[in-house]
Structure formats: structure tokens, C-alpha cells
Design an enzyme around this catalytic site. Structure first.
Site, mmCIF file in Angstrom:
data_model
loop_
_atom_site.group_PDB
_atom_site.id
_atom_site.type_symbol
_atom_site.label_atom_id
_atom_site.label_comp_id
_atom_site.label_asym_id
_atom_site.label_seq_id
_atom_site.Cartn_x
_atom_site.Cartn_y
_atom_site.Cartn_z
ATOM 1 N N GLU A 1 -1.577 -27.597 28.853
ATOM 2 C CA GLU A 1 -2.629 -27.920 27.860
ATOM 3 C C GLU A 1 -2.376 -29.250 27.140
ATOM 4 O O GLU A 1 -3.288 -30.023 26.917
ATOM 5 C CB GLU A 1 -2.821 -26.811 26.814
ATOM 6 C CG GLU A 1 -3.536 -25.574 27.317
ATOM 7 C CD GLU A 1 -5.000 -25.828 27.639
ATOM 8 O OE1 GLU A 1 -5.516 -26.917 27.338
ATOM 9 O OE2 GLU A 1 -5.626 -24.924 28.224
ATOM 10 N N THR B 1 0.820 -1.212 0.000
ATOM 11 C CA THR B 1 0.000 0.000 0.000
ATOM 12 C C THR B 1 0.852 1.260 0.000
ATOM 13 O O THR B 1 0.443 2.299 -0.520
ATOM 14 C CB THR B 1 -0.936 -0.022 1.227
ATOM 15 O OG1 THR B 1 -1.779 -1.166 1.091
ATOM 16 C CG2 THR B 1 -1.776 1.215 1.337
ATOM 17 N N SER C 1 1.671 -7.630 -0.414
ATOM 18 C CA SER C 1 2.469 -8.538 0.422
ATOM 19 C C SER C 1 1.769 -9.860 0.703
ATOM 20 O O SER C 1 2.422 -10.848 1.032
ATOM 21 C CB SER C 1 2.856 -7.847 1.724
ATOM 22 O OG SER C 1 1.776 -7.757 2.611
ATOM 23 N N TYR D 1 -8.254 0.727 -3.042
ATOM 24 C CA TYR D 1 -7.167 1.193 -3.913
ATOM 25 C C TYR D 1 -6.460 -0.033 -4.455
ATOM 26 O O TYR D 1 -6.765 -1.163 -4.073
ATOM 27 C CB TYR D 1 -6.177 2.053 -3.102
ATOM 28 C CG TYR D 1 -5.632 1.296 -1.914
ATOM 29 C CD1 TYR D 1 -6.251 1.367 -0.676
ATOM 30 C CD2 TYR D 1 -4.531 0.449 -2.051
ATOM 31 C CE1 TYR D 1 -5.789 0.625 0.402
ATOM 32 C CE2 TYR D 1 -4.067 -0.293 -0.985
ATOM 33 C CZ TYR D 1 -4.702 -0.199 0.236
ATOM 34 O OH TYR D 1 -4.247 -0.947 1.294
ATOM 35 N N THR E 1 1.692 -4.254 4.283
ATOM 36 C CA THR E 1 1.608 -4.493 5.726
ATOM 37 C C THR E 1 1.077 -5.879 6.084
ATOM 38 O O THR E 1 1.265 -6.335 7.212
ATOM 39 C CB THR E 1 0.718 -3.432 6.396
ATOM 40 O OG1 THR E 1 -0.558 -3.438 5.765
ATOM 41 C CG2 THR E 1 1.340 -2.054 6.306
ATOM 42 N N ASP E 2 0.411 -6.544 5.120
ATOM 43 C CA ASP E 2 -0.284 -7.785 5.489
ATOM 44 C C ASP E 2 0.662 -8.902 5.929
ATOM 45 O O ASP E 2 0.327 -9.690 6.820
ATOM 46 C CB ASP E 2 -1.169 -8.258 4.333
ATOM 47 C CG ASP E 2 -2.377 -7.344 4.135
ATOM 48 O OD1 ASP E 2 -2.629 -6.500 5.022
ATOM 49 O OD2 ASP E 2 -3.063 -7.469 3.108
ATOM 50 N N LYS F 1 0.769 -7.119 12.908
ATOM 51 C CA LYS F 1 -0.367 -6.290 12.486
ATOM 52 C C LYS F 1 -1.569 -6.742 13.295
ATOM 53 O O LYS F 1 -2.062 -7.860 13.131
ATOM 54 C CB LYS F 1 -0.618 -6.469 10.984
ATOM 55 C CG LYS F 1 -1.673 -5.522 10.444
ATOM 56 C CD LYS F 1 -1.826 -5.658 8.929
ATOM 57 C CE LYS F 1 -2.730 -4.562 8.398
ATOM 58 N NZ LYS F 1 -2.872 -4.626 6.919
HETATM 59 N N1 LIG Z 1 -1.623 -1.971 3.887
HETATM 60 C C1 LIG Z 1 -1.135 -2.853 3.017
HETATM 61 O O1 LIG Z 1 0.008 -2.731 2.627
HETATM 62 C C2 LIG Z 1 -2.029 -3.995 2.623
HETATM 63 C C3 LIG Z 1 -1.732 -4.660 1.315
HETATM 64 N N2 LIG Z 1 -2.724 -5.666 1.066
HETATM 65 C C4 LIG Z 1 -0.379 -5.356 1.311
HETATM 66 O O2 LIG Z 1 -0.028 -6.012 2.254
HETATM 67 O O3 LIG Z 1 0.339 -5.273 0.343
#
Ligand SMILES: NC(=O)C[C@H](N)C(=O)O
Length: 352
Positions: free
Chosen positions: A309, A36, A83, A50, A116-117, A189
Site C-alpha cells: 500500500e 461500568t 475508562s 447508568y 471496558t472502553d 472491544k
Molecule cells: N462498559 C463500560 O465499562 C463502559 C464505560 N464507559 C467505561 O469504559 O468506563
């Protein structure tokens, strides 16, 4: 000629100027992989709708002339992908490139721009396999550069400042976002949509404010130069996959992974890594065939205790400590390039 500080507009037309090296300034290389932070939406109100991985690194850097106050910055486009589509192949390619750059005397720090994923996964992988003390900082954004109040530009500025700082050396791979500096090992995340998406249950290591880093703690787990793993000795990663625990879970996924020939299964269990009674014999069947079983938890905080457990000693299972399932997958894969011994594997899970 000040660019807007809040965003790297995807519409900025100028290509990145050739970095004019300023004597005395650190040299930072930005390796761009997409996400992103390189995304673009149809309008400025599109903060969540986007297309990721659109804007080339030259354009991202050209939109942030303030970077030159901090460092001599050059960019390199390694991939241009979202990602969630990363595979082990991209991880290995990226780690090799980071390692090559880290070995160059003219490089003082490295920034990786990333979606970020799966950012926490790539950052943790680099933390395990790149033998350097030089700062490696992974950064992303939650909003594309075309959005109002885009977070990418400030995050990138913070990441470059963190990579340029001598104080960042030897602290392992770092994730710098939303003014925080976190350890790649601990950060995850934990929130969607919002710009404060990343957090560590043990707290950030520091903060980066107006291009200056402030430190409050340092990691105690093994990483980078202190790691026994080295990307130069890793040609491939063995198949390690994750199964999720939940009420009414069937053994379908475990059976399928067993048939597919996985080398290890990370069980993302409920609570303290608990495993349903009908799943336990399925995992033990695979364990008897040599598959490593790593007991992790789907709960994002706390940690899994050995022999609580489930009787891990009796079953010869490994516990993931406080690593989330996706990080446990990577540590298991990296560790399996060196050993199949469950005592060694458990030691590795305590130490990294
Ligand atoms: N905020 C992001 O970067 C999400 C995006 N789907 C990625 O991981 O590339």
C-alpha cells in the site's frame, strides 16, 4: 448467607470484611479504577443507561462472598473513573502500583477492575511495562451491577480465579471476561452493548469456568518479564496521537498535530493501512521534521504489511503489524522512551 450469584448489587450495604487470610489460599489484590463494573443505574432494567464508576471496591467485594473460596482477596481503590477519561497520568500511576504489588512476596496475583472502553489499552500498557511473571488480570463489565443479568460479578469471580491460578503465570497480562481469558495484547472491544464485547482475532488463550482455568494456547509476543520496557524507568510518555483515514479526509487533523508538537502519529488507515494521496506528503513533511509515522489500520482484523500500500522503506515509516491504532499509540509511546531509530521501532512493532 449466599449473595445472588449474578450481580454485585450496588445497594449491598455491608462494607467488605477485612480479608481473613486462609492458609494455603493465594493472595489476590483487586485494584479498582471505576467503569461500568462499578456502575449503578436508576432501575434494574437499565442495562445500558447508568452512571459508571459509582460503587467502591469494598462494596463490590462484599457483594461476592464466593471470592473467599478461591483466594484471600483485598481491595484497593486506585481511581473511580469511567475508562474513556483515562489519561497517560492514570496509566503510569496504575502501572506503578501494579508493579509495587507484583514485587511483594505476599501477593500472588493482581486483578484490575476497569471500564471496558479503554480496557484493552490499559491492559496492553501493563503487558509492556510491568516486569513480572505473576498473573495480572484486567476485568470489566458491560452492565452495571444494578441491572438484571449483570455480568460484573461473574466476570470478577473469573478474573480473581484467573489471577489466583498458578497456570496463569508467565502468560502476560490477561483480560478475563465473559468466561474467556484473552491476551491483553490481542483482545479488543469489538461489540458495544452486548456482554460478549471482547474478542481477539487470534482467539482466546483459555476459559475460566466455575472458578477454574482451562488453557488452549499461549502468547508468542514479548511481554511483562520478557519486555525490554520497565515502568520503573518510565517517568513520562511522549505525545503520540492518532489520525483516522476515511473518504474525503482533509489534512486538518495532521496539520494540527504537527503544530502541537507530537512525537509520533499513528495513521489509522483504510484497508491494509492505505493512506490518501493528499495525506502522504503531509505525513512525509512531519517525518522530515523528526515525527515518527506509524501506519496502522482502522480495520479490526488482519494486519498491515510493510511496503504494501505504501513504500514504508522509502518514507522511513513504521508499520503497526496487527496492533489496532489505540494499541499502536501505546507501543509507540513506550518505545519512544528508549529510541527514535525507525529500524529499532519497527523491530519493536514486530516483537510486541
Ligand atoms: N462498559 C463500560 O465499562 C463502559 C464505560 N464507559 C467505561 O469504559 O468506563
Amino acid at each position: 448467607s449466599q449473595a445472588p450469584a449474578a450481580a454485585a448489587p450496588a445497594t449491598a450495604a455491608a462494607p467488605a470484611p477485612a480479608p481473613t487470610a486462609q492458609a494455603g489460599k493465594p493472595n489476590v489484590v483487586v485494584l479498582a479504577t471505576g467503569g461500568t463494573i462499578a456502575g449503578a443505574g436508576a432501575s434494574a432494567v437499565n442495562s445500558a443507561t447508568y452512571t459508571a464508576a459509582k460503587v467502591p471496591v469494598d462494596k463490590l467485594l462484599a457483594g461476592l462472598p464466593e471470592l473467599s473460596n478461591i483466594a484471600n482477596v483485598s481491595g484497593e481503590q486506585v481511581f473511580q473513573i469511567a475508562s474513556e477519561s483515562f489519561t497517560n497520568k492514570e496509566l503510569l500511576t496504575l502501572a506503578r502500583r501494579v508493579n509495587e504489588l507484583a514485587k511483594q512476596p505476599g501477593v500472588d496475583g493482581i486483578v484490575v477492575t476497569h471500564g471496558t472502553d479503554t480496557l484493552e489499552e490499559t491492559a496492553y500498557f501493563l503487558n509492556l511495562v510491568v516486569p513480572t511473571d505473576k498473573p495480572i488480570v484486567v476485568v470489566g463489565s458491560m452492565r452495571p451491577g444494578t441491572a438484571i443479568s449483570a455480568d460484573g460479578a461473574l466476570n470478577l469471580l473469573g478474573a480473581v480465579a484467573t489471577a489466583a491460578s498458578k497456570d496463569s503465570a508467565g502468560k502476560g497480562v490477561l483480560v478475563s471476561m465473559n468466561d474467556n481469558i484473552d491476551s491483553a495484547r490481542d483482545v479488543a472491544k469489538l461489540t458495544n452493548i452486548k456482554t460478549n464485547a471482547f474478542a481477539s482475532q487470534w482467539g482466546p488463550l483459555g476459559m475460566v469456568v466455575e472458578g477454574k482455568t482451562y488453557w488452549f494456547r499461549a502468547p508468542v509476543k514479548r511481554h511483562t518479564r520478557g519486555s525490554e520496557f520497565n515502568i520503573e524507568q518510565i517517568t513520562d510518555l511522549p505525545a503520540v496521537d492518532i489520525v483516522y483515514g476515511y473518504g474525503n479526509v482533509p489534512a486538518t487533523a495532521i496539520d494540527a498535530l504537527g503544530k502541537a508538537g507530537v512525537k509520533a502519529i499513528v495513521h489509522a488507515g483504510t484497508g491494509n493501512g492505505s493512506v490518501a494521496d493528499r495525506i502522504v506528503p503531509k505525513l512525509n513533511e512531519l517525518r522530515q521534521k523528526g515525527v515518527i509515522v506509524v501506519r496502522s489500520s482502522r480495520v479490526p482484523a488482519g494486519f498491515v504489511l510493510r511496503n504494501a500500500e505504501q513504500p514504508d522503506d522509502k518514507y522511513d515509516w513504521v508499520v503497526a503489524h496487527d496492533l489496532n491504532p489505540q494499541k499502536a499509540r501505546l507501543l509507540a509511546a513506550v518505545a519512544l522512551t528508549k529510541t527514535q531509530d525507525t529500524k529499532q521501532l519497527q523491530r519493536i512493532f514486530w516483537e510486541y
